[in-house]
Design an enzyme around this catalytic site. Structure first.
Site, PDB file in Angstrom:
ATOM      1  N   HIS A  81       0.831  -1.205   0.000  1.00 11.12           N
ATOM      2  CA  HIS A  81       0.000   0.000   0.000  1.00 11.12           C
ATOM      3  C   HIS A  81       0.862   1.250   0.000  1.00 11.12           C
ATOM      4  CE1 HIS A  81       0.447   0.829   4.397  1.00 11.12           C
ATOM      5  NE2 HIS A  81       0.304  -0.461   4.589  1.00 11.12           N
ATOM      6  N   ASP A  83      -0.513   4.383   1.146  1.00 12.05           N
ATOM      7  CA  ASP A  83      -0.974   5.345   2.142  1.00 12.05           C
ATOM      8  C   ASP A  83      -0.287   5.114   3.482  1.00 12.05           C
ATOM      9  OD1 ASP A  83      -2.426   2.896   2.319  1.00 12.05           O
ATOM     10  OD2 ASP A  83      -3.991   3.858   3.515  1.00 12.05           O
ATOM     11  N   ASP A 113       5.831   0.841   7.741  1.00 12.09           N
ATOM     12  CA  ASP A 113       4.446   0.458   7.427  1.00 12.09           C
ATOM     13  C   ASP A 113       3.937   1.226   6.217  1.00 12.09           C
ATOM     14  OD1 ASP A 113       1.882  -0.461   7.531  1.00 12.09           O
ATOM     15  OD2 ASP A 113       1.290   0.700   9.281  1.00 12.09           O
ATOM     16  N   GLU A 147      -5.230   1.193   2.486  1.00 13.99           N
ATOM     17  CA  GLU A 147      -5.073   0.057   3.404  1.00 13.99           C
ATOM     18  C   GLU A 147      -5.246   0.500   4.855  1.00 13.99           C
ATOM     19  OE1 GLU A 147      -3.211  -2.826   6.079  1.00 13.99           O
ATOM     20  OE2 GLU A 147      -2.665  -0.714   5.772  1.00 13.99           O
ATOM     21  N   GLU A 148      -4.821   1.713   5.168  1.00  3.91           N
ATOM     22  CA  GLU A 148      -4.828   2.169   6.560  1.00  3.91           C
ATOM     23  C   GLU A 148      -6.220   2.501   7.088  1.00  3.91           C
ATOM     24  OE1 GLU A 148      -2.507   1.739   8.433  1.00  3.91           O
ATOM     25  OE2 GLU A 148      -0.596   1.877   7.392  1.00  3.91           O
ATOM     26  N   GLU A 174       2.381  -7.175   3.633  1.00  7.28           N
ATOM     27  CA  GLU A 174       3.099  -6.895   4.861  1.00  7.28           C
ATOM     28  C   GLU A 174       2.757  -7.900   5.948  1.00  7.28           C
ATOM     29  OE1 GLU A 174       1.881  -3.064   6.365  1.00  7.28           O
ATOM     30  OE2 GLU A 174      -0.193  -3.441   5.838  1.00  7.28           O
TER      31      GLU A 174
END
Length: 444
Positions: A81, A83, A113, A147-148, A174
């Site tokens: 991702h 974001d 991340d 994704e977040e 991840e």
């Protein structure tokens, strides 16, 4: 790989950090189109078939595919991702969106991340395509938005509306591969499953009145403070599930560690003495967690509030349902239940993939070659990832990567959504070489 990718992957990571695609959970945030535009330009000219998708303005995802020569061979999707979560800038040692390289370490929001993997996957896929590599099976790279915030504008939308674009037999996303030294050698956790999410809003009701006369009033804010206290003090049952047991047994800990970490009665007390990173993971992997995170209430200093909203992040264990969570919330609220409404729950159950797969065997072979003697072991991530969308379609999805030994497990555990995120260049090189080797090994 035919040459050292360190400088190139460092440059890509720095640019992604500087794009500051901050996702605060609203549809207008993220701005992932900035990073997709950059990645599109970076990947162009490498014989990849590149497509972009934008279900919401600015929330763009990119898919780059390399078709295999054998339609019956499996397809591997490397998914990352673009974001990142918001920051409190004054808590950082360096500019969180500066992407500074200091003593071989890149600093910035998303360095862990998961822009380190977003960049290393992009570099590996570009090099594979440019080198003339033509696999039997297909290879795809997905740089996904949102994704977040649970993927509504990203992987969730793509798997529902553009299934062919992201079709795969195996997915890697991840995060894993953080070397954990043990008496039996280095262990590399592979994320084979994740906890579920039950995000909800608790609306605490009271009665308004003049704040100059608070005696015997039903102040919703005071009541909400009691709800927060009860949530913080709640101790749910310890659950020793299969993935946790396999992880602990695979770590080759001495009995004085293994036994309490597999004891549903003694684990709670034992983790209090562990290093903070491992303690957090051990606790969250074996308990339903409740964390109040946002509060809204009140209208004016001299008006007693009659409504306070609390947002609570609840993460569920394998096998738990929304009904299980509601029962625990009733237990927490007790005599306050009649004054609290539970609204807008996101009920997203836990998911997992098997380990008896060709992808697992591939990761063990490849990782053991890059870090001689290292062994892969299954692990459960306590946060949500986009892997769950693919697992629910029957696709094997793992979280992996390779970190160096410069930053340890405790460092990684505290940097996710924390301050001073950073990744060393050795880890960037290792992960880039990992993706190259996995593609060649698995796809042929």
């Amino acid at each position: 790989m035919d040459r050292d990718p360190t400088d190139e992957v460092t440059d890509v990571l720095q640019q992604l950090i500087r794009n500051a695609c901050v996702n605060d959970g609203t549809a207008a945030s993220g701005g992932e189109e900035r990073s997709v535009d950059f990645l599109h330009g970076y990947l162009e000219g490498s014989s990849l078939d590149i497509e972009t998708y934008e279900p919401t303005p600015g929330r763009t995802s990119l898919v780059a595919r390399m078709e295999g020569s054998d339609p019956t061979a499996p397809t591997l999707l490397l998914m990352a991702h673009t974001d990142v979560v918001p920051v409190t800038e004054e808590n950082w040692t360096h500019d969180p969106f500066g992407g500074e390289l200091i003593d071989g370490v890149v600093w910035g929001r998303g360095a862990v991340d998961m822009l380190n993997l977003t960049s290393s996957m992009a570099v590996a896929v570009k090099h594979l395509a440019s080198s003339g590599f033509r696999p039997r099976g297909g290879l795809a790279y997905l740089a996904v938005a949102d994704e977040e915030a649970l993927g509504a504008h990203g992987a969730g939308w793509l798997t529902e509306h553009e299934q062919d674009a992201v079709a795969a037999d195996f997915v890697i996303t991840e995060f894993g591969g953080i070397p954990m030294p043990t008496p039996g050698g280095v262990k590399l956790p592979v994320i084979v499953g994740e906890k579920g999410s039950y995000w909800c809003k608790l609306v605490v009701r009271g009665e308004s009145g003049h704040a100059s006369s608070p005696l015997r009033t039903d102040n919703a804010l005071v009541k909400a403070a009691e709800v927060v206290r009860r949530i913080a003090e709640y101790r749910p049952e310890t659950m020793i599930h299969d993935t946790w047991r396999r992880f602990i047994e695979g770590m080759d800990f001495p009995p004085e560690f293994t036994e309490p970490l597999l004891d549903p009665v003694g684990l709670w007390d034992f983790v209090q003495a562990l290093p903070v990173g491992l303690a957090k993971q051990a606790h969250a992997c074996t308990h339903t967690t409740f964390c109040p995170t946002v509060v809204h209430g009140g209208t004016k200093t001299n008006v007693i509030p009659d409504r306070v909203e609390l947002e609570v992040d609840i993460r569920t264990l394998p096998g738990q349902t929304g009904e299980d969570v509601r029962a625990m919330l009733d237990e927490i609220l007790g005599n306050l239940s009649s004054s609290v409404d539970v609204l807008a729950p996101v009920d997203d159950p836990s998911t997992a993939s098997p380990v008896d797969t060709p992808l697992w065997d591939c990761l063990q072979r490849v990782a053991g070659g890059l870090l001689p003697g290292a062994t892969c072991i299954p692990f459960l991530t306590v946060g949500a990832t986009d892997a769950r969308f693919f697992r629910r379609q029957g696709v094997t999805a793992y979280g992996f990567g390779l970190a160096s030994e410069r930053l340890g497990f405790d460092d990684f555990a505290t940097m996710f959504h924390g301050d001073d995120e950073r990744i060393d260049q050795e880890a960037l090189r290792l992960s880039t070489e990992l993706w190259d080797a996995v593609a060649r090994d698995l796809l042929g």
